[in-house]
Design a protein around this motif. Structure first.
Motif, PDB file in Angstrom:
ATOM      1  N   LYS A 110       0.827  -1.203   0.000  1.00  0.00           N
ATOM      2  CA  LYS A 110       0.000   0.000   0.000  1.00  0.00           C
ATOM      3  C   LYS A 110       0.868   1.263   0.000  1.00  0.00           C
ATOM      4  O   LYS A 110       0.557   2.246  -0.665  1.00  0.00           O
ATOM      5  CB  LYS A 110      -0.920   0.015   1.223  1.00  0.00           C
ATOM      6  CG  LYS A 110      -1.868   1.182   1.248  1.00  0.00           C
ATOM      7  CD  LYS A 110      -2.776   1.143   2.454  1.00  0.00           C
ATOM      8  CE  LYS A 110      -3.679   2.360   2.472  1.00  0.00           C
ATOM      9  NZ  LYS A 110      -4.510   2.380   3.678  1.00  0.00           N
ATOM     10  N   GLY A 111       1.988   1.226   0.714  1.00  0.00           N
ATOM     11  CA  GLY A 111       2.852   2.393   0.813  1.00  0.00           C
ATOM     12  C   GLY A 111       3.791   2.582  -0.365  1.00  0.00           C
ATOM     13  O   GLY A 111       4.469   3.607  -0.468  1.00  0.00           O
ATOM     14  N   THR A 112       3.871   1.606  -1.264  1.00  0.00           N
ATOM     15  CA  THR A 112       4.818   1.699  -2.376  1.00  0.00           C
ATOM     16  C   THR A 112       4.141   1.658  -3.738  1.00  0.00           C
ATOM     17  O   THR A 112       4.789   1.376  -4.742  1.00  0.00           O
ATOM     18  CB  THR A 112       5.848   0.560  -2.297  1.00  0.00           C
ATOM     19  OG1 THR A 112       5.151  -0.695  -2.338  1.00  0.00           O
ATOM     20  CG2 THR A 112       6.689   0.650  -1.043  1.00  0.00           C
ATOM     21  N   THR A 113       2.857   1.977  -3.805  1.00  0.00           N
ATOM     22  CA  THR A 113       2.145   1.907  -5.083  1.00  0.00           C
ATOM     23  C   THR A 113       2.651   2.925  -6.099  1.00  0.00           C
ATOM     24  O   THR A 113       2.481   2.735  -7.301  1.00  0.00           O
ATOM     25  CB  THR A 113       0.627   2.110  -4.890  1.00  0.00           C
ATOM     26  OG1 THR A 113       0.418   3.347  -4.224  1.00  0.00           O
ATOM     27  CG2 THR A 113       0.015   0.969  -4.101  1.00  0.00           C
ATOM     28  N   SER A 114       3.291   3.985  -5.641  1.00  0.00           N
ATOM     29  CA  SER A 114       3.810   4.987  -6.579  1.00  0.00           C
ATOM     30  C   SER A 114       5.231   4.671  -7.041  1.00  0.00           C
ATOM     31  O   SER A 114       5.779   5.381  -7.884  1.00  0.00           O
ATOM     32  CB  SER A 114       3.779   6.378  -5.942  1.00  0.00           C
ATOM     33  OG  SER A 114       4.639   6.408  -4.822  1.00  0.00           O
ATOM     34  N   PHE A 115       5.844   3.620  -6.514  1.00  0.00           N
ATOM     35  CA  PHE A 115       7.202   3.242  -6.915  1.00  0.00           C
ATOM     36  C   PHE A 115       7.148   2.463  -8.225  1.00  0.00           C
ATOM     37  O   PHE A 115       6.150   1.839  -8.549  1.00  0.00           O
ATOM     38  CB  PHE A 115       7.869   2.370  -5.860  1.00  0.00           C
ATOM     39  CG  PHE A 115       8.181   3.063  -4.571  1.00  0.00           C
ATOM     40  CD1 PHE A 115       7.805   4.374  -4.331  1.00  0.00           C
ATOM     41  CD2 PHE A 115       8.855   2.409  -3.569  1.00  0.00           C
ATOM     42  CE1 PHE A 115       8.105   5.009  -3.139  1.00  0.00           C
ATOM     43  CE2 PHE A 115       9.162   3.022  -2.374  1.00  0.00           C
ATOM     44  CZ  PHE A 115       8.784   4.331  -2.163  1.00  0.00           C
ATOM     45  N   GLY A 116       8.243   2.488  -8.955  1.00  0.00           N
ATOM     46  CA  GLY A 116       8.283   1.720 -10.191  1.00  0.00           C
ATOM     47  C   GLY A 116       9.614   1.858 -10.886  1.00  0.00           C
ATOM     48  O   GLY A 116      10.470   2.644 -10.481  1.00  0.00           O
ATOM     49  N   ILE A 117       9.777   1.120 -11.943  1.00  0.00           N
ATOM     50  CA  ILE A 117      10.965   1.172 -12.784  1.00  0.00           C
ATOM     51  C   ILE A 117      10.498   1.543 -14.178  1.00  0.00           C
ATOM     52  O   ILE A 117       9.571   0.934 -14.716  1.00  0.00           O
ATOM     53  CB  ILE A 117      11.689  -0.186 -12.814  1.00  0.00           C
ATOM     54  CG1 ILE A 117      12.159  -0.577 -11.419  1.00  0.00           C
ATOM     55  CG2 ILE A 117      12.873  -0.129 -13.782  1.00  0.00           C
ATOM     56  CD1 ILE A 117      12.731  -1.973 -11.345  1.00  0.00           C
ATOM     57  N   LYS A 118      11.135   2.549 -14.750  1.00  0.00           N
ATOM     58  CA  LYS A 118      10.767   2.994 -16.087  1.00  0.00           C
ATOM     59  C   LYS A 118      11.704   2.358 -17.105  1.00  0.00           C
ATOM     60  O   LYS A 118      12.918   2.413 -16.963  1.00  0.00           O
ATOM     61  CB  LYS A 118      10.855   4.516 -16.183  1.00  0.00           C
ATOM     62  CG  LYS A 118      10.357   5.063 -17.482  1.00  0.00           C
ATOM     63  CD  LYS A 118      10.347   6.573 -17.468  1.00  0.00           C
ATOM     64  CE  LYS A 118       9.797   7.089 -18.787  1.00  0.00           C
ATOM     65  NZ  LYS A 118       9.786   8.537 -18.827  1.00  0.00           N
ATOM     66  N   TYR A 119      11.119   1.748 -18.116  1.00  0.00           N
ATOM     67  CA  TYR A 119      11.887   1.112 -19.167  1.00  0.00           C
ATOM     68  C   TYR A 119      11.745   1.930 -20.446  1.00  0.00           C
ATOM     69  O   TYR A 119      10.636   2.194 -20.894  1.00  0.00           O
ATOM     70  CB  TYR A 119      11.406  -0.321 -19.409  1.00  0.00           C
ATOM     71  CG  TYR A 119      11.689  -1.217 -18.242  1.00  0.00           C
ATOM     72  CD1 TYR A 119      12.939  -1.792 -18.090  1.00  0.00           C
ATOM     73  CD2 TYR A 119      10.727  -1.480 -17.271  1.00  0.00           C
ATOM     74  CE1 TYR A 119      13.225  -2.614 -17.011  1.00  0.00           C
ATOM     75  CE2 TYR A 119      11.004  -2.298 -16.194  1.00  0.00           C
ATOM     76  CZ  TYR A 119      12.253  -2.856 -16.078  1.00  0.00           C
ATOM     77  OH  TYR A 119      12.528  -3.664 -15.013  1.00  0.00           O
ATOM     78  N   ASN A 120      12.867   2.355 -20.994  1.00  0.00           N
ATOM     79  CA  ASN A 120      12.876   3.127 -22.233  1.00  0.00           C
ATOM     80  C   ASN A 120      13.502   2.305 -23.350  1.00  0.00           C
ATOM     81  O   ASN A 120      14.480   1.596 -23.136  1.00  0.00           O
ATOM     82  CB  ASN A 120      13.693   4.412 -22.057  1.00  0.00           C
ATOM     83  CG  ASN A 120      13.074   5.349 -21.048  1.00  0.00           C
ATOM     84  OD1 ASN A 120      11.871   5.531 -21.028  1.00  0.00           O
ATOM     85  ND2 ASN A 120      13.903   5.939 -20.213  1.00  0.00           N
ATOM     86  N   ARG A 121      12.943   2.431 -24.530  1.00  0.00           N
ATOM     87  CA  ARG A 121      13.516   1.767 -25.699  1.00  0.00           C
ATOM     88  C   ARG A 121      14.582   2.688 -26.280  1.00  0.00           C
ATOM     89  O   ARG A 121      14.341   3.867 -26.482  1.00  0.00           O
ATOM     90  CB  ARG A 121      12.442   1.499 -26.734  1.00  0.00           C
ATOM     91  CG  ARG A 121      12.955   0.780 -27.974  1.00  0.00           C
ATOM     92  CD  ARG A 121      11.820   0.549 -28.937  1.00  0.00           C
ATOM     93  NE  ARG A 121      10.932  -0.473 -28.428  1.00  0.00           N
ATOM     94  CZ  ARG A 121      10.953  -1.740 -28.833  1.00  0.00           C
ATOM     95  NH1 ARG A 121      11.819  -2.118 -29.731  1.00  0.00           N
ATOM     96  NH2 ARG A 121      10.116  -2.618 -28.334  1.00  0.00           N
ATOM     97  N   SER A 122      15.747   2.141 -26.508  1.00  0.00           N
ATOM     98  CA  SER A 122      16.819   2.923 -27.118  1.00  0.00           C
ATOM     99  C   SER A 122      17.644   2.025 -28.021  1.00  0.00           C
ATOM    100  O   SER A 122      17.503   0.804 -28.015  1.00  0.00           O
ATOM    101  CB  SER A 122      17.701   3.566 -26.050  1.00  0.00           C
ATOM    102  OG  SER A 122      18.501   2.598 -25.433  1.00  0.00           O
ATOM    103  N   THR A 147      19.696   1.214 -19.562  1.00  0.00           N
ATOM    104  CA  THR A 147      19.790   1.873 -18.252  1.00  0.00           C
ATOM    105  C   THR A 147      18.790   1.322 -17.242  1.00  0.00           C
ATOM    106  O   THR A 147      18.691   1.835 -16.132  1.00  0.00           O
ATOM    107  CB  THR A 147      19.548   3.390 -18.404  1.00  0.00           C
ATOM    108  OG1 THR A 147      18.242   3.598 -18.966  1.00  0.00           O
ATOM    109  CG2 THR A 147      20.601   4.031 -19.292  1.00  0.00           C
ATOM    110  N   SER A 148      18.075   0.283 -17.614  1.00  0.00           N
ATOM    111  CA  SER A 148      17.012  -0.244 -16.752  1.00  0.00           C
ATOM    112  C   SER A 148      17.393  -1.596 -16.159  1.00  0.00           C
ATOM    113  O   SER A 148      17.824  -2.501 -16.883  1.00  0.00           O
ATOM    114  CB  SER A 148      15.716  -0.403 -17.543  1.00  0.00           C
ATOM    115  OG  SER A 148      15.336   0.823 -18.114  1.00  0.00           O
TER     116      SER A 148
END
Length: 119
Positions: A20-32, A64-65
């Motif tokens: 519940k306390g970490t719902t805004s966390f995440g890892i962003k994956y970019n295509r490069s 970078t991910s």
């Protein structure tokens, strides 16, 4: 579970509070275009004084991910910090080979070199 206990309920509640306390966390994956597979490996020699086992850890990045990571006790007791690093690097190399093969199958491209940095 055949016989759940109060400790199991506490553990489940703690996990739910964490989620519940970490719902805004995440890892962003970019295509490069620069999607190199790079791994980092390290170990801590004799962290656990009770059983003398070292801790192994590695993380792999695609570009970078981060795509995979692991931290665990080594299965055997290392007699030196050099031996602990060698065991950690070996585990990371096995993971690198598996990831290289997986990426080749998923992308349809040739197998690429994997950079493995040992700390």
């Amino acid at each position: 579970m055949q016989s759940p206990r109060e400790s199991h309920a506490r553990a489940i509640k703690q996990i739910l509070r964490y989620l519940k306390g970490t719902t805004s966390f995440g890892i962003k994956y970019n295509r490069s275009n620069d999607m190199k597979l790079v791994g980092y490996s390290d170990s801590s020699h004799k962290v656990d004084i009770d059983d003398g086992r070292s801790t192994t850890g590695h993380v792999f990045y695609l570009g970078t991910s981060p795509i995979t990571w692991c931290s665990q006790k080594q299965t055997t007791v290392a007699l030196s910090s050099c031996e602990a690093e060698f065991m950690a690097a070996t585990a990371a190399a096995c993971q690198a080979i598996w990831l290289r093969e997986l990426l080749a199958k998923v992308t349809g491209l040739e197998r690429q070199k994997v950079i493995l940095r040992v700390g």
